[in-house]
Scaffold this motif. Structure first.
Motif, PDB file in Angstrom:
ATOM      1  N   SER A   5       0.854  -1.188   0.000  1.00  0.00           N
ATOM      2  CA  SER A   5       0.000   0.000   0.000  1.00  0.00           C
ATOM      3  C   SER A   5       0.891   1.240   0.000  1.00  0.00           C
ATOM      4  CB  SER A   5      -0.886   0.000   1.243  1.00  0.00           C
ATOM      5  OG  SER A   5      -1.749   1.111   1.240  1.00  0.00           O
ATOM      6  N   VAL A   6       0.500   2.218  -0.798  1.00  0.00           N
ATOM      7  CA  VAL A   6       1.234   3.477  -0.865  1.00  0.00           C
ATOM      8  C   VAL A   6       0.226   4.612  -0.725  1.00  0.00           C
ATOM      9  CG1 VAL A   6       2.680   4.966  -2.300  1.00  0.00           C
ATOM     10  CG2 VAL A   6       3.019   2.486  -2.348  1.00  0.00           C
ATOM     11  N   SER A   7       0.557   5.613   0.079  1.00  0.00           N
ATOM     12  CA  SER A   7      -0.293   6.784   0.270  1.00  0.00           C
ATOM     13  C   SER A   7       0.506   8.042   0.004  1.00  0.00           C
ATOM     14  CB  SER A   7      -0.820   6.855   1.708  1.00  0.00           C
ATOM     15  OG  SER A   7      -1.642   5.767   1.995  1.00  0.00           O
ATOM     16  N   ARG A   8      -0.167   9.050  -0.505  1.00  0.00           N
ATOM     17  CA  ARG A   8       0.446  10.364  -0.702  1.00  0.00           C
ATOM     18  C   ARG A   8      -0.586  11.427  -0.356  1.00  0.00           C
ATOM     19  NH1 ARG A   8       4.273   7.564  -1.365  1.00  0.00           N
ATOM     20  NH2 ARG A   8       5.828   7.576  -3.008  1.00  0.00           N
ATOM     21  N   THR A   9      -0.103  12.526   0.195  1.00  0.00           N
ATOM     22  CA  THR A   9      -0.931  13.708   0.367  1.00  0.00           C
ATOM     23  C   THR A   9      -0.838  14.488  -0.932  1.00  0.00           C
ATOM     24  OG1 THR A   9      -0.465  13.737   2.731  1.00  0.00           O
ATOM     25  CG2 THR A   9      -1.293  15.778   1.751  1.00  0.00           C
ATOM     26  N   VAL A  10      -1.984  14.874  -1.464  1.00  0.00           N
ATOM     27  CA  VAL A  10      -2.009  15.575  -2.749  1.00  0.00           C
ATOM     28  C   VAL A  10      -2.611  16.961  -2.569  1.00  0.00           C
ATOM     29  CG1 VAL A  10      -2.070  13.446  -4.086  1.00  0.00           C
ATOM     30  CG2 VAL A  10      -4.197  14.542  -3.457  1.00  0.00           C
ATOM     31  N   PRO A  11      -2.164  17.932  -3.385  1.00  0.00           N
ATOM     32  CA  PRO A  11      -2.543  19.333  -3.203  1.00  0.00           C
ATOM     33  C   PRO A  11      -3.877  19.709  -3.847  1.00  0.00           C
ATOM     34  CG  PRO A  11      -0.996  19.169  -5.003  1.00  0.00           C
ATOM     35  CD  PRO A  11      -1.166  17.775  -4.459  1.00  0.00           C
ATOM     36  N   LEU A  88      -8.137   1.831  -5.084  1.00  0.00           N
ATOM     37  CA  LEU A  88      -7.712   3.224  -5.153  1.00  0.00           C
ATOM     38  C   LEU A  88      -8.741   4.034  -4.378  1.00  0.00           C
ATOM     39  CD1 LEU A  88      -5.568   5.058  -6.491  1.00  0.00           C
ATOM     40  CD2 LEU A  88      -7.097   5.234  -8.455  1.00  0.00           C
ATOM     41  N   ARG A  89      -8.285   4.806  -3.364  1.00  0.00           N
ATOM     42  CA  ARG A  89      -9.206   5.595  -2.546  1.00  0.00           C
ATOM     43  C   ARG A  89      -8.694   7.006  -2.307  1.00  0.00           C
ATOM     44  NH1 ARG A  89      -8.312   0.924   1.253  1.00  0.00           N
ATOM     45  NH2 ARG A  89     -10.356   0.072   1.042  1.00  0.00           N
ATOM     46  N   VAL A  90      -9.634   7.901  -2.127  1.00  0.00           N
ATOM     47  CA  VAL A  90      -9.333   9.295  -1.809  1.00  0.00           C
ATOM     48  C   VAL A  90      -9.955   9.613  -0.455  1.00  0.00           C
ATOM     49  CG1 VAL A  90      -9.593  11.706  -2.512  1.00  0.00           C
ATOM     50  CG2 VAL A  90      -9.381   9.913  -4.261  1.00  0.00           C
ATOM     51  N   HIS A  91      -9.127  10.125   0.469  1.00  0.00           N
ATOM     52  CA  HIS A  91      -9.581  10.476   1.811  1.00  0.00           C
ATOM     53  C   HIS A  91      -9.449  11.983   2.023  1.00  0.00           C
ATOM     54  CE1 HIS A  91      -9.373   6.274   3.153  1.00  0.00           C
ATOM     55  NE2 HIS A  91      -8.195   6.208   2.582  1.00  0.00           N
ATOM     56  N   ALA A  92     -10.384  12.538   2.774  1.00  0.00           N
ATOM     57  CA  ALA A  92     -10.247  13.918   3.228  1.00  0.00           C
ATOM     58  C   ALA A  92      -9.161  13.949   4.315  1.00  0.00           C
ATOM     59  CB  ALA A  92     -11.572  14.424   3.801  1.00  0.00           C
ATOM     60  N   VAL A  93      -8.462  15.068   4.413  1.00  0.00           N
ATOM     61  CA  VAL A  93      -7.476  15.260   5.459  1.00  0.00           C
ATOM     62  C   VAL A  93      -8.105  16.164   6.513  1.00  0.00           C
ATOM     63  CG1 VAL A  93      -5.221  16.251   6.030  1.00  0.00           C
ATOM     64  CG2 VAL A  93      -5.516  14.932   3.912  1.00  0.00           C
ATOM     65  N   SER A  94      -8.231  15.658   7.709  1.00  0.00           N
ATOM     66  CA  SER A  94      -8.874  16.387   8.785  1.00  0.00           C
ATOM     67  C   SER A  94      -8.195  17.734   9.020  1.00  0.00           C
ATOM     68  CB  SER A  94      -8.828  15.554  10.066  1.00  0.00           C
ATOM     69  OG  SER A  94      -9.466  16.229  11.117  1.00  0.00           O
ATOM     70  N   GLY A  95      -8.998  18.785   9.027  1.00  0.00           N
ATOM     71  CA  GLY A  95      -8.483  20.107   9.328  1.00  0.00           C
ATOM     72  C   GLY A  95      -7.938  20.875   8.141  1.00  0.00           C
ATOM     73  N   ASP A  96      -7.913  20.276   6.946  1.00  0.00           N
ATOM     74  CA  ASP A  96      -7.408  20.987   5.769  1.00  0.00           C
ATOM     75  C   ASP A  96      -8.182  20.551   4.529  1.00  0.00           C
ATOM     76  OD1 ASP A  96      -6.034  22.279   3.760  1.00  0.00           O
ATOM     77  OD2 ASP A  96      -4.048  21.732   4.515  1.00  0.00           O
ATOM     78  N   ALA A  97      -9.131  21.359   4.128  1.00  0.00           N
ATOM     79  CA  ALA A  97      -9.995  21.026   2.994  1.00  0.00           C
ATOM     80  C   ALA A  97      -9.295  21.197   1.648  1.00  0.00           C
ATOM     81  CB  ALA A  97     -11.251  21.891   3.036  1.00  0.00           C
ATOM     82  N   THR A  98      -8.049  21.699   1.657  1.00  0.00           N
ATOM     83  CA  THR A  98      -7.345  21.954   0.391  1.00  0.00           C
ATOM     84  C   THR A  98      -6.430  20.812  -0.035  1.00  0.00           C
ATOM     85  OG1 THR A  98      -5.448  23.044   1.443  1.00  0.00           O
ATOM     86  CG2 THR A  98      -7.366  24.431   0.886  1.00  0.00           C
ATOM     87  N   VAL A  99      -6.324  19.776   0.792  1.00  0.00           N
ATOM     88  CA  VAL A  99      -5.483  18.626   0.452  1.00  0.00           C
ATOM     89  C   VAL A  99      -6.270  17.334   0.674  1.00  0.00           C
ATOM     90  CG1 VAL A  99      -3.311  19.802   0.986  1.00  0.00           C
ATOM     91  CG2 VAL A  99      -4.438  18.434   2.734  1.00  0.00           C
ATOM     92  N   SER A 100      -5.760  16.264   0.095  1.00  0.00           N
ATOM     93  CA  SER A 100      -6.368  14.940   0.236  1.00  0.00           C
ATOM     94  C   SER A 100      -5.260  13.926   0.463  1.00  0.00           C
ATOM     95  CB  SER A 100      -7.095  14.544  -1.052  1.00  0.00           C
ATOM     96  OG  SER A 100      -7.999  15.517  -1.444  1.00  0.00           O
ATOM     97  N   GLU A 101      -5.662  12.782   0.940  1.00  0.00           N
ATOM     98  CA  GLU A 101      -4.744  11.635   0.978  1.00  0.00           C
ATOM     99  C   GLU A 101      -5.288  10.617  -0.014  1.00  0.00           C
ATOM    100  OE1 GLU A 101      -2.925   8.143   3.829  1.00  0.00           O
ATOM    101  OE2 GLU A 101      -4.549   9.386   4.591  1.00  0.00           O
ATOM    102  N   VAL A 102      -4.415  10.137  -0.892  1.00  0.00           N
ATOM    103  CA  VAL A 102      -4.797   9.106  -1.850  1.00  0.00           C
ATOM    104  C   VAL A 102      -4.017   7.853  -1.503  1.00  0.00           C
ATOM    105  CG1 VAL A 102      -4.900   8.454  -4.278  1.00  0.00           C
ATOM    106  CG2 VAL A 102      -5.257  10.838  -3.618  1.00  0.00           C
ATOM    107  N   GLN A 103      -4.735   6.749  -1.421  1.00  0.00           N
ATOM    108  CA  GLN A 103      -4.116   5.467  -1.091  1.00  0.00           C
ATOM    109  C   GLN A 103      -4.371   4.496  -2.243  1.00  0.00           C
ATOM    110  OE1 GLN A 103      -6.062   3.133   1.941  1.00  0.00           O
ATOM    111  NE2 GLN A 103      -4.114   2.310   2.631  1.00  0.00           N
TER     112      GLN A 103
END
Length: 138
Positions: A5-11, A88-103
């Protein structure tokens, strides 16, 4: 069975990321390694082409728009695995609506290669893919 599994924070916000990657035929829109994707069987099967001329055929096995995720299984590919299922999933990042985490994750049974080699292969594919996604969103 092996997995990676690989995750990245995306802008970008989750909605924007999902709009780009959530379509089952959308890989060519963000993944340079896959320049073509042809949907068949009512959109549940995708036939992918890569620059080496290989064909990769995968079947959609689960799709959840609300949770921004889908899973697929390999039907035909030049990879040394069987029983491959990836999500493939997209998660919201708590406290920052301008970024996401993709796994991007997968599980599979290695064939004709060591487990370590196959895990490294898919970890590299997922990592490179998510880096390409970050570039596409920038």
């Amino acid at each position: 069975m092996a997995s990676t599994s690989v995750s990245r924070t995306v802008p970008a916000p989750p909605e924007r990321v999902w709009q780009l990657i959530g379509g089952f035929g959308s890989l060519p829109d963000w993944l340079p390694y896959i320049p073509s994707s042809i949907l068949e069987d009512g959109g549940r099967l995708r036939r992918l082409g890569n620059p080496d001329g290989d064909t990769i055929v995968v079947r959609l096995v689960a799709f959840n728009e609300e949770e921004r995720q889908y899973s697929y299984a390999i039907v035909e590919a030049p990879f040394p695995v069987t029983d491959y299922v990836s999500t493939l999933r997209v998660h919201a990042v708590s406290g920052d609506a301008t970024v996401s985490e993709v796994q991007w994750s997968g599980r599979f049974v290695p064939t004709d290669a060591s487990e370590a080699d196959v895990v490294a292969l898919f970890t590299g594919i997922y990592g490179d893919g998510l880096e390409a996604l970050i570039k596409a969103l920038s």
